[in-house]
Design a protein around this motif. Sequence first.
Motif, PDB file in Angstrom:
ATOM      1  N   ALA A   1       0.833  -1.203   0.000  1.00 40.73           N
ATOM      2  CA  ALA A   1       0.000   0.000   0.000  1.00 40.73           C
ATOM      3  C   ALA A   1       0.867   1.252   0.000  1.00 40.73           C
ATOM      4  N   LEU A   2       1.924   1.234   0.798  1.00 45.18           N
ATOM      5  CA  LEU A   2       2.820   2.388   0.885  1.00 45.18           C
ATOM      6  C   LEU A   2       3.446   2.701  -0.468  1.00 45.18           C
ATOM      7  N   ASN A   3       3.853   1.685  -1.186  1.00 44.77           N
ATOM      8  CA  ASN A   3       4.457   1.894  -2.507  1.00 44.77           C
ATOM      9  C   ASN A   3       3.467   2.536  -3.480  1.00 44.77           C
ATOM     10  N   ILE A   4       2.206   2.123  -3.398  1.00 48.37           N
ATOM     11  CA  ILE A   4       1.191   2.717  -4.272  1.00 48.37           C
ATOM     12  C   ILE A   4       0.951   4.173  -3.890  1.00 48.37           C
ATOM     13  N   TYR A   5       0.857   4.446  -2.588  1.00 51.75           N
ATOM     14  CA  TYR A   5       0.668   5.828  -2.149  1.00 51.75           C
ATOM     15  C   TYR A   5       1.823   6.721  -2.616  1.00 51.75           C
ATOM     16  N   LYS A   6       3.042   6.201  -2.544  1.00 52.63           N
ATOM     17  CA  LYS A   6       4.199   6.979  -3.013  1.00 52.63           C
ATOM     18  C   LYS A   6       4.080   7.283  -4.502  1.00 52.63           C
ATOM     19  N   GLU A   7       3.643   6.292  -5.249  1.00 50.06           N
ATOM     20  CA  GLU A   7       3.449   6.461  -6.701  1.00 50.06           C
ATOM     21  C   GLU A   7       2.420   7.574  -6.966  1.00 50.06           C
ATOM     22  N   CYS A   8       1.309   7.560  -6.236  1.00 47.07           N
ATOM     23  CA  CYS A   8       0.278   8.594  -6.396  1.00 47.07           C
ATOM     24  C   CYS A   8       0.807   9.960  -5.965  1.00 47.07           C
TER      25      CYS A   8
END
Length: 583
Positions: free
Chosen positions: A171-178
Amino acid sequence: MHYFRNRKKIILYLLLPFFLTAQKSVKDNLTDLSYDDLHNLYFTNVNNPKVQILYTDAYMKKAVKENNNIRRAKANYQIALLYYKSDTNKAIQYLDSVIKYSKGSNDKYFPAAAYCEKADFLKTQFNFKDAMLNYNLAEKAALLTNIDYYYVVRDYIAVTKSEDLGEYIEALNIYKECYVYYQDKDTRSSNYAGEYVNVIFGLADCYKSLKKTDSTSYYNKLGYRESKATNNEEYKNLFILNEGANQVLKRNYVAALDSINKALPKMIEYNNTGNVLAAYFYLGKTYEGLGKKAIAAENFIRVDSIYKVTKEISTEFMDGYPYLISYYKNLGDKEKQLKYITTYMSIDSTLHKNYRELNKLVYHEYDTPHLISEKENLINSLNKNKVKTYWGMGFLFLTVIVLGSFALHQYRTKKQYRSRFEKIIKETNRNDNYQVNKENETGTDPDKIGDIGIGEELINQILEKLNRFENDKEYLRPNITVQILSSTFETNTKYVSKIVNIYKEKSFIQYINDLRVDHAIGQLQENNKLRKYTVQALALEFGFNNAESFSTAFYKKTGIKPTYFIKELDSSTNQQNDYKPTI
Protein backbone atom coordinates in the motif's frame (compact mmCIF):
# COMPACT_ATOMS: atom_id res chain seq x y z
CA MET A 1 -5.70 3.61 11.41
CA HIS A 2 -8.40 1.69 9.64
CA TYR A 3 -11.33 3.96 10.42
CA PHE A 4 -9.54 7.22 9.75
CA ARG A 5 -9.94 7.01 5.97
CA ASN A 6 -12.73 9.16 4.58
CA ARG A 7 -15.06 6.55 3.08
CA LYS A 8 -17.37 8.90 1.16
CA LYS A 9 -18.23 7.84 -2.35
CA ILE A 10 -15.62 9.59 -4.47
CA ILE A 11 -17.24 8.62 -7.77
CA LEU A 12 -20.56 10.20 -6.95
CA TYR A 13 -18.93 13.55 -6.34
CA LEU A 14 -16.81 13.31 -9.47
CA LEU A 15 -19.97 12.96 -11.51
CA LEU A 16 -21.77 15.90 -9.94
CA PRO A 17 -21.55 19.14 -11.95
CA PHE A 18 -19.41 21.84 -10.35
CA PHE A 19 -22.42 24.13 -10.15
CA LEU A 20 -25.83 22.49 -9.96
CA THR A 21 -28.50 24.43 -11.76
CA ALA A 22 -31.60 25.48 -9.86
CA GLN A 23 -34.13 22.67 -9.70
CA LYS A 24 -36.55 22.92 -12.59
CA SER A 25 -40.25 22.45 -12.29
CA VAL A 26 -41.23 18.90 -13.11
CA LYS A 27 -42.73 18.67 -16.58
CA ASP A 28 -45.54 16.31 -17.40
CA ASN A 29 -43.25 14.45 -19.78
CA LEU A 30 -39.89 14.12 -18.05
CA THR A 31 -38.24 12.70 -21.15
CA ASP A 32 -38.51 16.18 -22.69
CA LEU A 33 -35.82 17.27 -20.24
CA SER A 34 -32.16 17.03 -21.24
CA TYR A 35 -29.87 14.35 -19.81
CA ASP A 36 -28.08 17.01 -17.75
CA ASP A 37 -31.37 18.26 -16.31
CA LEU A 38 -32.44 14.75 -15.32
CA HIS A 39 -28.97 14.05 -13.89
CA ASN A 40 -29.05 17.23 -11.79
CA LEU A 41 -32.58 16.57 -10.56
CA TYR A 42 -31.56 13.03 -9.52
CA PHE A 43 -28.65 14.29 -7.41
CA THR A 44 -30.52 17.26 -5.91
CA ASN A 45 -33.02 14.76 -4.47
CA VAL A 46 -30.55 12.42 -2.75
CA ASN A 47 -32.74 12.29 0.35
CA ASN A 48 -35.85 11.36 -1.60
CA PRO A 49 -35.34 7.99 -3.36
CA LYS A 50 -38.93 7.85 -4.64
CA VAL A 51 -38.43 11.07 -6.57
CA GLN A 52 -34.98 9.94 -7.73
CA ILE A 53 -36.55 6.83 -9.26
CA LEU A 54 -38.81 9.03 -11.40
CA TYR A 55 -35.88 10.96 -12.81
CA THR A 56 -33.64 7.95 -13.42
CA ASP A 57 -36.57 6.11 -15.05
CA ALA A 58 -37.03 9.06 -17.43
CA TYR A 59 -33.28 9.10 -18.05
CA MET A 60 -33.35 5.39 -18.95
CA LYS A 61 -36.40 5.72 -21.25
CA LYS A 62 -34.73 8.58 -23.09
CA ALA A 63 -31.51 6.56 -23.50
CA VAL A 64 -33.37 3.46 -24.77
CA LYS A 65 -35.43 5.54 -27.19
CA GLU A 66 -32.26 7.11 -28.61
CA ASN A 67 -30.33 3.81 -28.43
CA ASN A 68 -27.58 5.66 -26.53
CA ASN A 69 -25.50 3.03 -24.72
CA ILE A 70 -23.36 5.35 -22.57
CA ARG A 71 -26.54 7.05 -21.31
CA ARG A 72 -28.01 3.61 -20.57
CA ALA A 73 -24.88 2.89 -18.57
CA LYS A 74 -25.25 6.10 -16.55
CA ALA A 75 -28.93 5.37 -15.88
CA ASN A 76 -28.01 1.93 -14.55
CA TYR A 77 -25.34 3.55 -12.40
CA GLN A 78 -27.92 5.84 -10.81
CA ILE A 79 -30.16 2.84 -10.08
CA ALA A 80 -27.21 0.96 -8.53
CA LEU A 81 -26.62 3.86 -6.13
CA LEU A 82 -30.22 3.57 -4.92
CA TYR A 83 -29.42 0.04 -3.70
CA TYR A 84 -26.23 1.16 -1.93
CA LYS A 85 -27.44 0.32 1.58
CA SER A 86 -30.42 -1.95 1.00
CA ASP A 87 -29.30 -4.69 -1.42
CA THR A 88 -25.64 -5.01 -2.45
CA ASN A 89 -26.31 -7.95 -4.78
CA LYS A 90 -28.91 -5.92 -6.66
CA ALA A 91 -26.49 -2.99 -6.85
CA ILE A 92 -23.81 -5.28 -8.32
CA GLN A 93 -26.26 -6.51 -10.98
CA TYR A 94 -26.93 -2.95 -12.13
CA LEU A 95 -23.22 -2.15 -12.09
CA ASP A 96 -22.65 -5.13 -14.38
CA SER A 97 -25.14 -3.50 -16.76
CA VAL A 98 -23.18 -0.24 -16.51
CA ILE A 99 -20.03 -2.13 -17.52
CA LYS A 100 -21.84 -3.88 -20.38
CA TYR A 101 -23.16 -0.67 -21.93
CA SER A 102 -20.09 1.50 -21.35
CA LYS A 103 -17.31 -0.83 -22.56
CA GLY A 104 -15.45 0.75 -25.46
CA SER A 105 -17.24 4.09 -25.02
CA ASN A 106 -14.06 6.07 -24.20
CA ASP A 107 -16.06 7.81 -21.48
CA LYS A 108 -13.90 9.54 -18.84
CA TYR A 109 -15.45 7.64 -15.93
CA PHE A 110 -17.17 4.55 -17.29
CA PRO A 111 -16.75 1.61 -17.08
CA ALA A 112 -13.88 2.40 -14.65
CA ALA A 113 -16.20 3.96 -12.04
CA ALA A 114 -18.55 0.97 -12.21
CA TYR A 115 -15.69 -1.47 -11.62
CA CYS A 116 -14.66 0.61 -8.59
CA GLU A 117 -18.15 0.74 -7.14
CA LYS A 118 -18.57 -3.00 -7.71
CA ALA A 119 -15.30 -3.62 -5.88
CA ASP A 120 -16.58 -1.53 -2.95
CA PHE A 121 -19.76 -3.60 -2.74
CA LEU A 122 -17.77 -6.84 -2.92
CA LYS A 123 -15.63 -5.61 -0.01
CA THR A 124 -18.76 -5.20 2.12
CA GLN A 125 -19.31 -8.93 1.46
CA PHE A 126 -15.66 -9.61 2.44
CA ASN A 127 -14.99 -10.91 -1.08
CA PHE A 128 -11.59 -9.24 -1.38
CA LYS A 129 -10.37 -11.50 -4.18
CA ASP A 130 -13.08 -10.37 -6.62
CA ALA A 131 -12.88 -6.82 -5.30
CA MET A 132 -9.20 -6.60 -6.23
CA LEU A 133 -9.96 -8.11 -9.65
CA ASN A 134 -12.48 -5.33 -10.30
CA TYR A 135 -10.08 -2.65 -9.10
CA ASN A 136 -7.53 -3.98 -11.59
CA LEU A 137 -10.11 -3.80 -14.39
CA ALA A 138 -10.88 -0.23 -13.33
CA GLU A 139 -7.16 0.58 -13.56
CA LYS A 140 -6.94 -0.72 -17.12
CA ALA A 141 -10.06 1.17 -18.21
CA ALA A 142 -9.03 4.47 -16.60
CA LEU A 143 -5.52 4.26 -17.99
CA LEU A 144 -6.98 4.49 -21.50
CA THR A 145 -9.37 7.40 -20.95
CA ASN A 146 -8.61 9.40 -17.80
CA ILE A 147 -5.16 9.39 -16.19
CA ASP A 148 -6.40 11.49 -13.25
CA TYR A 149 -9.02 8.89 -12.45
CA TYR A 150 -6.44 6.14 -12.89
CA TYR A 151 -4.67 7.50 -9.80
CA VAL A 152 -7.98 7.70 -7.94
CA VAL A 153 -8.33 3.96 -8.60
CA ARG A 154 -4.75 3.38 -7.47
CA ASP A 155 -5.65 5.14 -4.23
CA TYR A 156 -8.66 2.81 -3.77
CA ILE A 157 -6.36 -0.19 -4.21
CA ALA A 158 -3.91 1.18 -1.66
CA VAL A 159 -6.76 1.74 0.83
CA THR A 160 -7.90 -1.86 0.41
CA LYS A 161 -4.40 -3.28 0.80
CA SER A 162 -3.74 -1.19 3.89
CA GLU A 163 -7.08 -1.16 5.70
CA ASP A 164 -8.59 -4.50 4.69
CA LEU A 165 -5.68 -6.80 3.85
CA GLY A 166 -2.92 -5.45 6.13
CA GLU A 167 -0.45 -5.29 3.21
CA TYR A 168 1.16 -2.06 4.41
CA ILE A 169 4.36 -2.19 2.36
CA GLU A 170 2.50 -2.71 -0.92
CA ALA A 171 0.00 0.00 0.00
CA LEU A 172 2.82 2.39 0.88
CA ASN A 173 4.46 1.89 -2.51
CA ILE A 174 1.19 2.72 -4.27
CA TYR A 175 0.67 5.83 -2.15
CA LYS A 176 4.20 6.98 -3.01
CA GLU A 177 3.45 6.46 -6.70
CA CYS A 178 0.28 8.59 -6.40
CA TYR A 179 2.09 11.23 -4.36
CA VAL A 180 4.70 11.64 -7.11
CA TYR A 181 1.94 12.00 -9.70
CA TYR A 182 0.28 14.88 -7.84
CA GLN A 183 3.52 16.83 -7.39
CA ASP A 184 3.17 18.68 -10.70
CA LYS A 185 -0.60 19.27 -10.26
CA ASP A 186 -2.40 22.20 -8.70
CA THR A 187 -3.16 20.26 -5.54
CA ARG A 188 -5.05 23.13 -3.97
CA SER A 189 -7.57 23.30 -6.77
CA SER A 190 -10.97 21.62 -6.49
CA ASN A 191 -9.86 19.07 -9.10
CA TYR A 192 -7.03 17.60 -7.02
CA ALA A 193 -7.23 18.82 -3.41
CA GLY A 194 -9.43 16.00 -2.11
CA GLU A 195 -7.44 13.18 -3.67
CA TYR A 196 -4.13 14.76 -2.70
CA VAL A 197 -5.00 14.82 1.02
CA ASN A 198 -6.35 11.26 0.65
CA VAL A 199 -2.94 10.15 -0.55
CA ILE A 200 -1.08 12.09 2.15
CA PHE A 201 -3.29 10.49 4.78
CA GLY A 202 -2.63 7.08 3.28
CA LEU A 203 1.13 7.66 3.57
CA ALA A 204 0.80 8.81 7.18
CA ASP A 205 -1.46 5.89 8.09
CA CYS A 206 0.79 3.26 6.48
CA TYR A 207 3.88 4.64 8.19
CA LYS A 208 1.98 4.56 11.50
CA SER A 209 0.96 0.93 10.95
CA LEU A 210 4.64 0.17 10.25
CA LYS A 211 5.55 2.12 13.43
CA LYS A 212 7.65 4.63 11.47
CA THR A 213 6.58 7.41 13.79
CA ASP A 214 8.81 10.20 12.44
CA SER A 215 7.59 9.66 8.88
CA THR A 216 4.02 9.52 10.21
CA SER A 217 4.46 12.92 11.89
CA TYR A 218 5.94 14.40 8.71
CA TYR A 219 2.94 13.45 6.57
CA ASN A 220 0.42 14.31 9.30
CA LYS A 221 1.87 17.84 9.42
CA LEU A 222 1.90 18.09 5.62
CA GLY A 223 -1.71 16.85 5.43
CA TYR A 224 -2.78 19.29 8.14
CA ARG A 225 -1.27 22.22 6.21
CA GLU A 226 -2.88 21.17 2.92
CA SER A 227 -6.28 20.57 4.56
CA LYS A 228 -6.11 23.96 6.24
CA ALA A 229 -5.12 25.70 2.98
CA THR A 230 -8.09 24.13 1.14
CA ASN A 231 -10.57 24.60 4.02
CA ASN A 232 -11.06 20.86 4.43
CA GLU A 233 -12.04 20.93 8.09
CA GLU A 234 -12.86 17.26 8.44
CA TYR A 235 -9.53 16.09 7.08
CA LYS A 236 -7.70 18.72 9.11
CA ASN A 237 -9.11 17.14 12.25
CA LEU A 238 -8.44 13.63 10.96
CA PHE A 239 -4.75 14.49 10.69
CA ILE A 240 -4.86 15.88 14.24
CA LEU A 241 -6.44 12.64 15.45
CA ASN A 242 -3.96 10.50 13.52
CA GLU A 243 -1.06 12.41 15.03
CA GLY A 244 -2.61 11.87 18.47
CA ALA A 245 -2.54 8.12 17.81
CA ASN A 246 1.05 8.44 16.59
CA GLN A 247 2.04 10.22 19.81
CA VAL A 248 0.61 7.24 21.74
CA LEU A 249 3.08 5.03 19.86
CA LYS A 250 5.85 7.48 20.80
CA ARG A 251 4.67 7.32 24.44
CA ASN A 252 4.20 11.10 24.42
CA TYR A 253 0.94 10.74 26.27
CA VAL A 254 0.35 14.40 27.17
CA ALA A 255 0.76 15.45 23.51
CA ALA A 256 -1.48 12.55 22.47
CA LEU A 257 -4.19 13.64 24.89
CA ASP A 258 -4.10 17.20 23.57
CA SER A 259 -4.49 16.12 19.91
CA ILE A 260 -7.21 13.53 20.50
CA ASN A 261 -9.30 15.87 22.67
CA LYS A 262 -9.13 18.52 19.94
CA ALA A 263 -10.28 16.12 17.22
CA LEU A 264 -12.92 14.09 19.10
CA PRO A 265 -15.65 16.82 19.27
CA LYS A 266 -15.26 17.37 15.52
CA MET A 267 -15.64 13.67 14.79
CA ILE A 268 -18.86 13.68 16.85
CA GLU A 269 -20.02 16.83 15.01
CA TYR A 270 -19.41 15.19 11.62
CA ASN A 271 -21.18 12.03 12.84
CA ASN A 272 -18.02 10.13 11.84
CA THR A 273 -18.76 7.09 13.98
CA GLY A 274 -15.72 5.06 12.97
CA ASN A 275 -13.35 7.81 14.00
CA VAL A 276 -15.26 8.52 17.21
CA LEU A 277 -14.54 4.87 18.07
CA ALA A 278 -10.87 5.37 17.10
CA ALA A 279 -10.62 8.50 19.27
CA TYR A 280 -12.04 6.73 22.35
CA PHE A 281 -9.71 3.78 21.77
CA TYR A 282 -6.61 5.97 21.70
CA LEU A 283 -7.84 7.94 24.69
CA GLY A 284 -7.99 4.59 26.47
CA LYS A 285 -4.41 3.76 25.38
CA THR A 286 -3.27 7.22 26.48
CA TYR A 287 -4.76 6.94 29.97
CA GLU A 288 -3.42 3.40 30.23
CA GLY A 289 0.04 4.82 29.50
CA LEU A 290 -0.48 7.52 32.12
CA GLY A 291 -1.44 4.86 34.69
CA LYS A 292 -5.03 6.10 35.02
CA LYS A 293 -6.66 2.70 34.86
CA ALA A 294 -10.27 3.63 35.59
CA ILE A 295 -10.38 6.38 32.95
CA ALA A 296 -8.71 4.04 30.45
CA ALA A 297 -11.42 1.45 31.16
CA GLU A 298 -14.17 4.07 30.66
CA ASN A 299 -12.88 4.86 27.19
CA PHE A 300 -12.50 1.20 26.19
CA ILE A 301 -16.10 0.67 27.35
CA ARG A 302 -17.17 3.51 25.00
CA VAL A 303 -15.42 1.64 22.17
CA ASP A 304 -17.40 -1.49 23.06
CA SER A 305 -20.65 0.51 23.16
CA ILE A 306 -20.08 1.80 19.63
CA TYR A 307 -19.21 -1.71 18.44
CA LYS A 308 -22.45 -3.05 19.95
CA VAL A 309 -24.42 -0.57 17.80
CA THR A 310 -22.46 -0.66 14.53
CA LYS A 311 -21.16 -4.26 14.70
CA GLU A 312 -18.03 -2.92 13.02
CA ILE A 313 -14.53 -2.98 14.47
CA SER A 314 -11.05 -3.69 13.15
CA THR A 315 -8.17 -5.62 14.68
CA GLU A 316 -6.46 -2.31 15.47
CA PHE A 317 -9.07 -1.51 18.13
CA MET A 318 -9.39 -4.98 19.69
CA ASP A 319 -6.71 -4.35 22.29
CA GLY A 320 -9.18 -2.69 24.65
CA TYR A 321 -10.89 -6.01 25.43
CA PRO A 322 -7.90 -7.76 27.05
CA TYR A 323 -7.43 -4.60 29.12
CA LEU A 324 -11.06 -4.68 30.31
CA ILE A 325 -10.87 -8.41 31.08
CA SER A 326 -7.75 -7.90 33.17
CA TYR A 327 -9.15 -4.73 34.78
CA TYR A 328 -12.33 -6.40 36.00
CA LYS A 329 -10.46 -9.54 36.99
CA ASN A 330 -8.30 -7.44 39.34
CA LEU A 331 -11.44 -5.75 40.71
CA GLY A 332 -13.03 -9.16 41.33
CA ASP A 333 -16.03 -8.30 39.13
CA LYS A 334 -16.63 -11.72 37.60
CA GLU A 335 -19.81 -10.72 35.80
CA LYS A 336 -18.13 -7.99 33.76
CA GLN A 337 -15.03 -10.09 33.33
CA LEU A 338 -17.16 -12.82 31.74
CA LYS A 339 -19.04 -10.22 29.68
CA TYR A 340 -15.88 -8.91 27.99
CA ILE A 341 -14.39 -12.39 27.56
CA THR A 342 -17.56 -13.37 25.68
CA THR A 343 -17.60 -10.21 23.58
CA TYR A 344 -13.93 -10.51 22.73
CA MET A 345 -14.32 -14.12 21.61
CA SER A 346 -17.50 -13.50 19.60
CA ILE A 347 -16.14 -10.66 17.45
CA ASP A 348 -17.13 -11.16 13.83
CA SER A 349 -15.42 -14.14 12.20
CA THR A 350 -14.17 -11.83 9.47
CA LEU A 351 -11.45 -10.83 11.92
CA HIS A 352 -9.99 -14.36 11.72
CA LYS A 353 -6.53 -12.92 11.09
CA ASN A 354 -6.55 -11.87 14.75
CA TYR A 355 -7.25 -15.42 16.00
CA ARG A 356 -3.59 -15.98 16.75
CA GLU A 357 -3.54 -13.10 19.23
CA LEU A 358 -6.92 -14.17 20.55
CA ASN A 359 -5.71 -17.73 21.00
CA LYS A 360 -2.65 -16.43 22.85
CA LEU A 361 -4.89 -14.54 25.27
CA VAL A 362 -7.06 -17.57 25.92
CA TYR A 363 -4.17 -19.95 26.59
CA HIS A 364 -1.99 -17.55 28.55
CA GLU A 365 -4.69 -15.81 30.58
CA TYR A 366 -7.49 -18.38 30.48
CA ASP A 367 -5.98 -21.83 29.95
CA THR A 368 -8.21 -24.89 30.16
CA PRO A 369 -7.84 -25.70 33.89
CA HIS A 370 -8.36 -22.03 34.67
CA LEU A 371 -11.53 -21.98 32.55
CA ILE A 372 -12.99 -24.95 34.43
CA SER A 373 -12.22 -23.33 37.77
CA GLU A 374 -13.56 -20.00 36.53
CA LYS A 375 -16.75 -21.68 35.41
CA GLU A 376 -17.40 -23.16 38.88
CA ASN A 377 -16.57 -19.89 40.66
CA LEU A 378 -18.83 -17.85 38.42
CA ILE A 379 -21.75 -20.25 38.86
CA ASN A 380 -21.41 -20.22 42.65
CA SER A 381 -20.73 -16.50 43.09
CA LEU A 382 -23.22 -15.03 40.61
CA ASN A 383 -26.02 -17.43 41.65
CA LYS A 384 -28.24 -16.48 38.72
CA ASN A 385 -28.78 -17.46 35.13
CA LYS A 386 -27.24 -20.83 36.02
CA VAL A 387 -28.29 -22.59 32.85
CA LYS A 388 -27.23 -19.68 30.62
CA THR A 389 -23.88 -19.39 32.38
CA TYR A 390 -23.28 -23.14 32.06
CA TRP A 391 -23.83 -23.09 28.31
CA GLY A 392 -21.84 -19.88 27.97
CA MET A 393 -18.81 -21.35 29.68
CA GLY A 394 -19.25 -24.60 27.79
CA PHE A 395 -19.19 -22.59 24.58
CA LEU A 396 -16.09 -20.77 25.81
CA PHE A 397 -14.40 -24.08 26.59
CA LEU A 398 -15.27 -25.46 23.15
CA THR A 399 -14.00 -22.25 21.59
CA VAL A 400 -10.67 -22.81 23.32
CA ILE A 401 -10.51 -26.30 21.84
CA VAL A 402 -11.41 -25.01 18.39
CA LEU A 403 -8.86 -22.22 18.61
CA GLY A 404 -6.26 -24.66 19.85
CA SER A 405 -6.96 -26.90 16.87
CA PHE A 406 -6.74 -23.87 14.61
CA ALA A 407 -3.38 -22.91 16.12
CA LEU A 408 -2.10 -26.49 15.64
CA HIS A 409 -3.30 -26.44 12.04
CA GLN A 410 -1.51 -23.13 11.47
CA TYR A 411 1.69 -24.56 12.96
CA ARG A 412 1.55 -27.66 10.73
CA THR A 413 0.78 -25.53 7.67
CA LYS A 414 3.71 -23.24 8.42
CA LYS A 415 5.99 -26.27 8.84
CA GLN A 416 4.71 -27.72 5.56
CA TYR A 417 5.31 -24.42 3.73
CA ARG A 418 8.84 -24.25 5.12
CA SER A 419 9.51 -27.78 3.90
CA ARG A 420 8.26 -26.86 0.43
CA PHE A 421 10.46 -23.76 0.41
CA GLU A 422 13.55 -25.78 1.35
CA LYS A 423 12.73 -28.32 -1.35
CA ILE A 424 12.62 -25.56 -3.97
CA ILE A 425 15.98 -24.19 -2.81
CA LYS A 426 17.59 -27.67 -2.93
CA GLU A 427 16.34 -28.24 -6.47
CA THR A 428 17.67 -24.89 -7.68
CA ASN A 429 21.10 -24.48 -9.27
CA ARG A 430 22.52 -21.74 -7.02
CA ASN A 431 24.98 -20.43 -9.60
CA ASP A 432 22.70 -20.20 -12.67
CA ASN A 433 19.13 -19.19 -13.38
CA TYR A 434 16.66 -21.84 -12.23
CA GLN A 435 15.96 -24.25 -15.11
CA VAL A 436 14.14 -27.57 -15.26
CA ASN A 437 16.51 -29.52 -17.45
CA LYS A 438 14.16 -32.38 -18.14
CA GLU A 439 11.81 -29.97 -19.91
CA ASN A 440 14.60 -28.94 -22.29
CA GLU A 441 15.26 -32.44 -23.52
CA THR A 442 14.83 -32.97 -27.25
CA GLY A 443 14.45 -36.11 -29.31
CA THR A 444 11.49 -38.29 -29.92
CA ASP A 445 10.32 -41.20 -27.85
CA PRO A 446 9.45 -44.18 -30.09
CA ASP A 447 6.70 -45.25 -27.70
CA LYS A 448 5.04 -41.85 -27.99
CA ILE A 449 5.14 -41.45 -31.79
CA GLY A 450 2.31 -43.90 -32.26
CA ASP A 451 0.27 -42.23 -29.52
CA ILE A 452 0.69 -38.75 -30.93
CA GLY A 453 0.02 -39.52 -34.59
CA ILE A 454 2.64 -37.06 -35.95
CA GLY A 455 5.71 -37.86 -38.03
CA GLU A 456 9.03 -38.25 -36.18
CA GLU A 457 10.75 -35.54 -38.24
CA LEU A 458 8.03 -32.99 -37.52
CA ILE A 459 8.07 -33.89 -33.81
CA ASN A 460 11.83 -33.29 -33.68
CA GLN A 461 11.45 -29.92 -35.42
CA ILE A 462 8.79 -28.72 -32.98
CA LEU A 463 10.75 -30.01 -29.97
CA GLU A 464 13.84 -28.12 -31.14
CA LYS A 465 11.78 -24.95 -31.57
CA LEU A 466 10.30 -25.43 -28.10
CA ASN A 467 13.83 -25.82 -26.75
CA ARG A 468 14.89 -22.51 -28.36
CA PHE A 469 11.66 -20.92 -27.13
CA GLU A 470 12.59 -21.93 -23.57
CA ASN A 471 16.27 -20.97 -23.83
CA ASP A 472 15.41 -17.54 -25.29
CA LYS A 473 12.86 -17.05 -22.50
CA GLU A 474 10.15 -16.19 -25.02
CA TYR A 475 7.62 -17.44 -22.49
CA LEU A 476 8.03 -14.11 -20.64
CA ARG A 477 6.08 -12.38 -23.40
CA PRO A 478 2.63 -11.51 -22.04
CA ASN A 479 -0.51 -13.07 -23.50
CA ILE A 480 1.39 -15.91 -25.25
CA THR A 481 -1.07 -18.50 -26.58
CA VAL A 482 -0.80 -21.81 -28.40
CA GLN A 483 -2.12 -20.04 -31.50
CA ILE A 484 0.62 -17.38 -31.37
CA LEU A 485 3.34 -19.96 -30.75
CA SER A 486 2.08 -22.25 -33.53
CA SER A 487 2.14 -19.33 -35.95
CA THR A 488 5.73 -18.53 -34.90
CA PHE A 489 6.68 -22.20 -35.41
CA GLU A 490 4.89 -22.18 -38.81
CA THR A 491 2.77 -25.17 -37.89
CA ASN A 492 -0.74 -25.76 -36.61
CA THR A 493 -2.02 -25.54 -33.05
CA LYS A 494 -3.00 -29.23 -32.80
CA TYR A 495 0.58 -30.38 -33.37
CA VAL A 496 2.07 -27.99 -30.80
CA SER A 497 -0.65 -28.75 -28.28
CA LYS A 498 -0.27 -32.54 -28.68
CA ILE A 499 3.54 -32.45 -28.42
CA VAL A 500 3.40 -30.31 -25.29
CA ASN A 501 0.77 -32.63 -23.79
CA ILE A 502 2.78 -35.81 -24.54
CA TYR A 503 6.41 -34.70 -24.20
CA LYS A 504 6.01 -32.03 -21.49
CA GLU A 505 3.25 -34.03 -19.81
CA LYS A 506 1.12 -30.98 -19.12
CA SER A 507 -1.37 -28.63 -20.76
CA PHE A 508 -0.06 -25.71 -22.82
CA ILE A 509 -1.16 -23.13 -20.22
CA GLN A 510 0.47 -25.11 -17.40
CA TYR A 511 3.61 -25.48 -19.52
CA ILE A 512 3.93 -21.70 -20.04
CA ASN A 513 3.05 -20.90 -16.40
CA ASP A 514 5.58 -23.44 -15.05
CA LEU A 515 8.35 -21.95 -17.22
CA ARG A 516 7.51 -18.49 -15.92
CA VAL A 517 7.41 -19.67 -12.31
CA ASP A 518 10.75 -21.51 -12.67
CA HIS A 519 12.26 -18.32 -14.09
CA ALA A 520 10.72 -16.26 -11.27
CA ILE A 521 12.21 -18.57 -8.64
CA GLY A 522 15.68 -18.18 -10.09
CA GLN A 523 15.44 -14.42 -10.53
CA LEU A 524 14.09 -13.84 -7.03
CA GLN A 525 17.02 -15.78 -5.58
CA GLU A 526 19.57 -13.97 -7.73
CA ASN A 527 18.26 -10.42 -7.60
CA ASN A 528 17.23 -9.19 -4.17
CA LYS A 529 16.00 -5.91 -5.70
CA LEU A 530 13.15 -7.83 -7.32
CA ARG A 531 12.00 -8.92 -3.86
CA LYS A 532 11.06 -5.32 -3.10
CA TYR A 533 8.59 -5.25 -6.03
CA THR A 534 4.86 -5.57 -5.46
CA VAL A 535 3.27 -8.88 -6.49
CA GLN A 536 1.54 -7.00 -9.33
CA ALA A 537 4.89 -5.67 -10.60
CA LEU A 538 6.46 -9.13 -10.35
CA ALA A 539 3.54 -10.62 -12.27
CA LEU A 540 4.16 -8.23 -15.16
CA GLU A 541 7.92 -8.83 -14.94
CA PHE A 542 7.43 -12.58 -15.42
CA GLY A 543 4.82 -12.44 -18.19
CA PHE A 544 1.60 -12.71 -16.20
CA ASN A 545 -1.29 -10.28 -16.67
CA ASN A 546 -2.02 -9.69 -12.98
CA ALA A 547 -0.98 -10.56 -9.46
CA GLU A 548 -3.77 -13.10 -9.00
CA SER A 549 -2.76 -15.24 -11.99
CA PHE A 550 0.90 -15.10 -10.92
CA SER A 551 0.13 -16.14 -7.33
CA THR A 552 -2.17 -18.96 -8.51
CA ALA A 553 0.42 -20.36 -10.95
CA PHE A 554 3.21 -20.06 -8.37
CA TYR A 555 1.16 -21.89 -5.74
CA LYS A 556 0.11 -24.61 -8.19
CA LYS A 557 3.74 -25.24 -9.14
CA THR A 558 5.38 -24.96 -5.70
CA GLY A 559 2.66 -25.32 -3.08
CA ILE A 560 3.47 -21.90 -1.59
CA LYS A 561 2.58 -18.30 -2.40
CA PRO A 562 5.20 -15.96 -3.93
CA THR A 563 4.90 -13.57 -0.95
CA TYR A 564 5.86 -16.41 1.41
CA PHE A 565 8.74 -17.47 -0.86
CA ILE A 566 10.11 -13.89 -0.93
CA LYS A 567 9.76 -13.51 2.84
CA GLU A 568 11.66 -16.76 3.45
CA LEU A 569 14.36 -15.76 0.94
CA ASP A 570 14.84 -12.43 2.74
CA SER A 571 14.88 -14.20 6.08
CA SER A 572 17.53 -16.67 4.86
CA THR A 573 19.61 -13.81 3.45
CA ASN A 574 19.43 -11.88 6.72
CA GLN A 575 20.50 -14.94 8.70
CA GLN A 576 23.50 -15.42 6.40
CA ASN A 577 24.44 -11.74 6.77
CA ASP A 578 24.14 -11.94 10.55
CA TYR A 579 26.43 -14.99 10.71
CA LYS A 580 30.02 -14.05 11.45
CA PRO A 581 32.51 -16.96 11.36
CA THR A 582 35.06 -17.16 14.13
CA ILE A 583 38.75 -17.12 13.21
